[in-house]
Design a protein around this motif. Structure first.
Motif, PDB file in Angstrom:
ATOM      1  N   LEU A 192      57.002   3.769  26.405  1.00  0.00           N
ATOM      2  CA  LEU A 192      56.003   4.670  25.835  1.00  0.00           C
ATOM      3  C   LEU A 192      56.590   5.282  24.571  1.00  0.00           C
ATOM      4  O   LEU A 192      57.668   5.877  24.598  1.00  0.00           O
ATOM      5  N   ARG A 193      55.873   5.150  23.443  1.00  0.00           N
ATOM      6  CA  ARG A 193      56.412   5.581  22.157  1.00  0.00           C
ATOM      7  C   ARG A 193      55.530   6.665  21.539  1.00  0.00           C
ATOM      8  O   ARG A 193      54.315   6.486  21.412  1.00  0.00           O
ATOM      9  N   LEU A 194      56.153   7.756  21.174  1.00  0.00           N
ATOM     10  CA  LEU A 194      55.510   8.800  20.378  1.00  0.00           C
ATOM     11  C   LEU A 194      55.980   8.607  18.951  1.00  0.00           C
ATOM     12  O   LEU A 194      57.091   9.004  18.575  1.00  0.00           O
ATOM     13  N   ARG A 195      55.132   7.987  18.138  1.00  0.00           N
ATOM     14  CA  ARG A 195      55.562   7.485  16.830  1.00  0.00           C
ATOM     15  C   ARG A 195      55.304   8.495  15.719  1.00  0.00           C
ATOM     16  O   ARG A 195      54.325   9.235  15.737  1.00  0.00           O
ATOM     17  N   TYR A 196      56.229   8.468  14.737  1.00  0.00           N
ATOM     18  CA  TYR A 196      56.088   9.169  13.463  1.00  0.00           C
ATOM     19  C   TYR A 196      55.780  10.653  13.645  1.00  0.00           C
ATOM     20  O   TYR A 196      54.810  11.184  13.106  1.00  0.00           O
ATOM     21  N   LEU A 197      56.632  11.309  14.431  1.00  0.00           N
ATOM     22  CA  LEU A 197      56.532  12.756  14.616  1.00  0.00           C
ATOM     23  C   LEU A 197      57.450  13.458  13.614  1.00  0.00           C
ATOM     24  O   LEU A 197      58.462  12.890  13.169  1.00  0.00           O
ATOM     25  N   TRP A 244      42.970  14.862  32.817  1.00  0.00           N
ATOM     26  CA  TRP A 244      42.762  13.673  31.990  1.00  0.00           C
ATOM     27  C   TRP A 244      41.268  13.514  31.710  1.00  0.00           C
ATOM     28  O   TRP A 244      40.485  13.614  32.644  1.00  0.00           O
ATOM     29  N   PRO A 245      40.915  13.310  30.442  1.00  0.00           N
ATOM     30  CA  PRO A 245      41.772  13.214  29.259  1.00  0.00           C
ATOM     31  C   PRO A 245      42.262  14.588  28.804  1.00  0.00           C
ATOM     32  O   PRO A 245      41.620  15.608  29.096  1.00  0.00           O
ATOM     33  N   PRO A 246      43.398  14.640  28.092  1.00  0.00           N
ATOM     34  CA  PRO A 246      43.932  15.930  27.647  1.00  0.00           C
ATOM     35  C   PRO A 246      42.961  16.623  26.695  1.00  0.00           C
ATOM     36  O   PRO A 246      42.225  15.975  25.939  1.00  0.00           O
ATOM     37  N   ALA A 247      42.979  17.930  26.736  1.00  0.00           N
ATOM     38  CA  ALA A 247      42.084  18.701  25.875  1.00  0.00           C
ATOM     39  C   ALA A 247      42.580  18.739  24.441  1.00  0.00           C
ATOM     40  O   ALA A 247      41.776  18.722  23.493  1.00  0.00           O
ATOM     41  N   ASN A 248      43.894  18.786  24.248  1.00  0.00           N
ATOM     42  CA  ASN A 248      44.454  18.944  22.895  1.00  0.00           C
ATOM     43  C   ASN A 248      45.436  17.819  22.605  1.00  0.00           C
ATOM     44  O   ASN A 248      46.469  17.691  23.280  1.00  0.00           O
ATOM     45  N   TRP A 249      45.095  17.007  21.633  1.00  0.00           N
ATOM     46  CA  TRP A 249      46.000  15.962  21.148  1.00  0.00           C
ATOM     47  C   TRP A 249      46.711  16.485  19.904  1.00  0.00           C
ATOM     48  O   TRP A 249      46.073  16.987  18.981  1.00  0.00           O
ATOM     49  N   GLN A 250      48.031  16.349  19.868  1.00  0.00           N
ATOM     50  CA  GLN A 250      48.825  16.794  18.740  1.00  0.00           C
ATOM     51  C   GLN A 250      48.882  15.705  17.674  1.00  0.00           C
ATOM     52  O   GLN A 250      49.044  14.522  17.996  1.00  0.00           O
ATOM     53  N   PRO A 251      48.747  16.065  16.390  1.00  0.00           N
ATOM     54  CA  PRO A 251      48.732  15.045  15.326  1.00  0.00           C
ATOM     55  C   PRO A 251      50.130  14.526  15.005  1.00  0.00           C
ATOM     56  O   PRO A 251      51.145  15.089  15.435  1.00  0.00           O
ATOM     57  N   LEU A 252      50.176  13.454  14.217  1.00  0.00           N
ATOM     58  CA  LEU A 252      51.429  12.888  13.745  1.00  0.00           C
ATOM     59  C   LEU A 252      51.912  13.642  12.514  1.00  0.00           C
ATOM     60  O   LEU A 252      51.318  14.632  12.085  1.00  0.00           O
ATOM     61  N   HIS A 253      53.004  13.164  11.950  1.00  0.00           N
ATOM     62  CA  HIS A 253      53.531  13.720  10.709  1.00  0.00           C
ATOM     63  C   HIS A 253      52.463  13.630   9.618  1.00  0.00           C
ATOM     64  O   HIS A 253      51.650  12.700   9.588  1.00  0.00           O
ATOM     65  N   SER A 267      64.206   9.433   5.353  1.00  0.00           N
ATOM     66  CA  SER A 267      63.822   9.950   4.036  1.00  0.00           C
ATOM     67  C   SER A 267      62.523  10.742   4.083  1.00  0.00           C
ATOM     68  O   SER A 267      62.311  11.639   3.266  1.00  0.00           O
ATOM     69  N   LEU A 268      61.638  10.414   5.032  1.00  0.00           N
ATOM     70  CA  LEU A 268      60.361  11.115   5.162  1.00  0.00           C
ATOM     71  C   LEU A 268      60.415  12.264   6.154  1.00  0.00           C
ATOM     72  O   LEU A 268      59.427  12.977   6.325  1.00  0.00           O
ATOM     73  N   GLY A 269      61.545  12.424   6.852  1.00  0.00           N
ATOM     74  CA  GLY A 269      61.682  13.522   7.800  1.00  0.00           C
ATOM     75  C   GLY A 269      60.877  13.331   9.066  1.00  0.00           C
ATOM     76  O   GLY A 269      60.314  14.295   9.593  1.00  0.00           O
ATOM     77  N   MET A 270      60.803  12.097   9.568  1.00  0.00           N
ATOM     78  CA  MET A 270      60.063  11.830  10.790  1.00  0.00           C
ATOM     79  C   MET A 270      60.908  10.994  11.735  1.00  0.00           C
ATOM     80  O   MET A 270      61.945  10.437  11.338  1.00  0.00           O
TER      81      MET A 270
END
Length: 487
Positions: A459-464, A340-349, A441-444
């Motif tokens: 804990l929410r991982l939003r708009y993936l 922590w903190p993570p090295a790689n953060w993954q982006p959203l849609h 409709s947006l595929g997320m």
């Protein structure tokens, strides 16, 4: 003197009517008849004192209580998740404390001992700390023996964080606790006189109208006066916020006693609360604009303890204010072996910004339509909000993301006010994949991760992207299935 504290607790509801009648001469004097019940309350308080007993056994605390209907409650040490020791000014005067033993879930503590000697309260906390991890092999020592071991247990504690007076002042400046004081004052004044807020507002408005009418200020001077009034109100709120922070967080100390964490704080009323590290379910880092100005953050946790809506005394804030490096080091110390903190953060849609900007865009369009209906073409000026809404949505989408490794899953959100929320995979209890019609409709999709005692919500991982969210759900589902749930 235990009966005195019970009596005062029961008489709180009569204090305000009595003070109003005696000092202000207002209110319904028939309320004085309710004071005849004071004698009955004295008898009840004494009766409770005479019928309340507790004792320590090999593996639990046993409490006998009740007036007419007697009850015996046995609370195993292994089920006690939090020990809260509370001292008001009256408690400190008599060198006593109120103790609450809390477990996971529920709306009230498993046991509440209103008045114990402070030394006995701390000894009980130390006993829970020593024997809470596993069932004992030998009988527990008597209460006097526990008191004798108190010094040894406290000496084992390691201070992880201590707030200096300067840090408490910074906490007051970055927080918005001043509104609590203003709201409480308004409610209290309205209880004394229901018409008082209206009377004060009428007098202020009449006074301001008379003052500005007699001086004939220009529009610029009016604007300057309004700005000055707003700045003065903001300064007053900060003063209240600093005062409340000093009362609540003076002498804040986070200590580590083996596998338990203990927090002690408070200027007039002292609060000491303790909980096992294994009961921590999720972690939250907060950073507002004011936090960034001072180079600080706030570290909070959600733990599996009883959630009492009236008295939130559980272990909640590990670091009310600290530097980002100190918060990260505290997380790494309490979660050994994690990154922590993570090295790689993954982006959203890729179109998450469009999804985030939709509510604000709809509001801007409706506002423009309403203004055009009332003021004609000038209402189109509200459409100038659209570029700002899109800009904010892009900033949120750009800074948001998620990270997952072998131990942790986390999400970061926010632009002005930023938040990092994360939890251990072993603490996850349920997974849920959600899609609104617009998301489909947006595929997320949004992935909801539930933990025990989530006062801050799941804990929410939003708009993936939908495929990515489904793959994450399958991966986390397999991890949860093969790992034992750690409370």
């Amino acid at each position: 003197m235990s009966w005195l504290f019970v009596l005062l607790q029961q008489l709180k509801q009569f204090v305000v009517p009595l003070l109003v009648l005696v000092f202000l001469g207002r209110g319904d004097r028939n309320q004085l008849w309710s004071l005849l019940a004071v004698g009955g309350f004295v008898v009840v308080a004494l009766w409770r004192y005479l019928t309340f007993r507790y004792r320590i056994t090999a593996d639990s605390v046993v409490i006998d209580s009740g007036l007419l209907q007697r009850s015996r409650r046995q609370v195993p040490f292994s089920r006690i998740h939090n020990v809260a020791i509370h001292q008001s000014l009256l408690h400190r005067l008599f060198d006593v404390a109120e103790v609450r033993l809390e477990s996971a879930g529920g709306d009230k503590p498993e046991a509440q001992m209103r008045v114990l000697q402070l030394s006995d309260a701390i000894a009980l906390e130390a006993l829970v700390r020593r024997r809470g991890a596993a069932a004992p092999a030998a009988p527990a020592p008597a209460a006097t023996a526990a008191s004798a071991g108190q010094t040894e247990d406290l000496a084992e504690g390691r201070v992880l964080l201590a707030l200096s007076p300067a840090e408490v002042l910074r906490l007051g400046l970055v927080s918005n606790r001043g509104m609590i004081v203003v709201g409480g004052a308004a409610v209290g004044l309205s209880q004394l006189n229901p018409r008082l807020p209206d009377d004060v507002s009428d007098r202020w408005s009449q006074g301001l109208q008379a003052y500005f009418g007699s001086h004939h200020f220009s529009y610029g001077e009016y604007a300057l006066a309004i700005v000055a009034a707003l700045l003065g109100f903001a300064v007053l709120l900060r003063v209240f916020s600093v005062a409340l922070a000093l009362l609540q967080y003076w002498g804040f100390r986070l200590e580590e006693h083996g596998r338990r964490l203990t927090v002690e704080r408070g200027l007039l009323t002292r609060l000491r609360t303790s909980a096992p590290r294994r009961r921590i379910q999720s972690w939250t880092l907060r950073e507002s604009v004011l936090h960034r100005w001072f180079g600080r953050r706030t570290l909070e946790i959600d733990s599996a303890v009883a959630a009492d809506s009236n008295q939130r005394r559980g272990l909640r804030e590990l670091a009310p204010i600290a530097t980002p490096d100190a918060c990260d080091a505290l997380v790494r110390h309490l979660l050994p072996g994690t990154t922590w903190p993570p090295a790689n953060w993954q982006p959203l849609h890729a179109r998450a910004w469009w999804r985030l900007s939709l509510p604000g865009s709809v509001v801007a369009l409706l506002l423009s339509a309403a203004l055009c209906w009332r003021a004609g073409p000038w209402g189109l000026a509200a459409l100038l909000l659209l570029p700002w809404v899109v800009f904010v949505a892009r900033q949120h989408a750009h800074r948001a993301g998620y990270a997952i490794d072998e131990r942790l899953v986390g999400a970061r959100t926010g632009w002005w006010s930023r938040r990092w929320r994360f939890a251990e995979l072993d603490k996850l209890q349920a997974l849920e994949l959600r899609q609104s019609p617009l998301d489909r409709s947006l595929g997320m999709a949004t992935l909801w991760l539930d933990t025990a005692g989530a006062a801050s919500g799941p804990l929410r991982l939003r708009y993936l992207p939908l495929a990515q969210a489904q793959a994450l759900r399958a991966r986390l589902g397999r991890e949860i299935a093969r790992r034992p749930l750690r409370w």
